[in-house]
Design an enzyme around this catalytic site. Sequence first.
Site, mmCIF file in Angstrom:
data_model
loop_
_atom_site.group_PDB
_atom_site.id
_atom_site.type_symbol
_atom_site.label_atom_id
_atom_site.label_comp_id
_atom_site.label_asym_id
_atom_site.label_seq_id
_atom_site.Cartn_x
_atom_site.Cartn_y
_atom_site.Cartn_z
ATOM 1 C CG ASN A 113 -0.498 -89.333 98.177
ATOM 2 O OD1 ASN A 113 -0.779 -90.376 98.779
ATOM 3 N ND2 ASN A 113 -0.296 -89.298 96.868
ATOM 4 C CE LYS A 137 3.127 -90.220 96.167
ATOM 5 N NZ LYS A 137 3.934 -89.984 94.979
ATOM 6 C CG HIS A 153 -1.590 -89.942 92.665
ATOM 7 N ND1 HIS A 153 -0.494 -90.562 92.098
ATOM 8 C CD2 HIS A 153 -1.106 -88.946 93.447
ATOM 9 C CE1 HIS A 153 0.605 -89.953 92.531
ATOM 10 N NE2 HIS A 153 0.261 -88.973 93.350
ATOM 11 C CD GLU A 186 2.589 -92.495 92.724
ATOM 12 O OE1 GLU A 186 1.949 -92.832 93.735
ATOM 13 O OE2 GLU A 186 3.536 -91.678 92.766
ATOM 14 C CD GLU A 193 0.042 -84.750 92.693
ATOM 15 O OE1 GLU A 193 0.657 -84.445 93.711
ATOM 16 O OE2 GLU A 193 -0.314 -85.906 92.437
ATOM 17 N N GLY A 230 7.984 -87.295 92.838
ATOM 18 C CA GLY A 230 8.999 -88.193 93.388
ATOM 19 C C GLY A 230 10.355 -88.076 92.713
ATOM 20 C CB SER A 257 9.565 -82.717 93.854
ATOM 21 O OG SER A 257 9.765 -83.970 93.214
HETATM 22 P P1 PGA Z 1 6.074 -86.170 95.899
HETATM 23 O O1 PGA Z 1 4.623 -86.799 95.581
HETATM 24 O O2 PGA Z 1 5.850 -84.957 96.764
HETATM 25 O O3 PGA Z 1 6.806 -87.254 96.633
HETATM 26 O O4 PGA Z 1 6.682 -85.821 94.598
HETATM 27 C C1 PGA Z 1 3.525 -85.983 95.317
HETATM 28 C C2 PGA Z 1 2.328 -86.823 94.953
HETATM 29 O O5 PGA Z 1 2.485 -87.816 94.235
HETATM 30 O O6 PGA Z 1 1.182 -86.532 95.357
#
Ligand code: PGA
Length: 253
Positions: free
Chosen positions: A9, A11, A95, A97, A168, A174, A213
């Site tokens: 992903n 983003k 997601h 976010e 997640e 993140g 992460s």
């Molecule tokens: P990250 O993001 O690996 O940077 O923690 C994962 C995601 O949001 O899909």
Amino acid sequence: MRTPFIAGNWKMHGTMQSATSLLKALRLYYDTAEAPTCAVFPPFVYLPLCQTLLEGSRIAWGAQNVSNQIDGALTGEISASMLSDLNCRYVIVGHSERRHIFGETSALVALKVQAALHAGLTPVLCVGETEAERDAGKTFDIVQEQLAHVLRLKDNLPALDSMVVAYEPVWAIGTGRVATPEQAETVHAVIRSYCNEFVPHLGDALRIIYGGSVKPQVVTALSAMPNIDGVLVGGASLHADQFIEIGERWNNW
Ligand code: PGA
């Protein structure tokens, strides 16, 4: 038999130039390597680049979001059939976010899953609890509530067993705080049995992947867990070497 799935992903990151070199590097590797199925999820505007650079390769691509509507006067929205036009196979839906920054509700997310499945796309449905919810002992309730909105529509969801669920935990996204393999495995097992309750054997068929992460170092331990079928990678998927290493380290496929 569930085949492992490694998803990247991106983003809202990248430029035409960086996207091009990342896709070229991934293709170079995947054209010759033996590695689990993978897919990249760049920003919408770089999806045509995937068509140009990945067509005929073993790397699939998808979008990070989709409209719940089929078409209409909806400024700024992108429909599922538009994504199909770009040969997307997947789309990320719900997601954290989108849920937390853009206020997407579980009800809206469920309609997006429906729109994706009706257009022949495979939704990657993201679920997960915040840190406060985990601390309050509500992890299973939250994840089940997010799933329930989708599963209640089951009679109008074609090929529901093709769906991918991404667990997640919001506190792991993140932050560098990856869930332990045992923490993730426990929630994955709950997701699987909850889905089985709604539709017999659905949970057994679904691929359930972990996100938050994910770095190459944690992948071997995650892949050893019976209910973890792959990973959704954010930050590390922007680096070809790391994303490739994550695929290489995935065992049992
Ligand atoms: P990250 O993001 O690996 O940077 O923690 C994962 C995601 O949001 O899909």
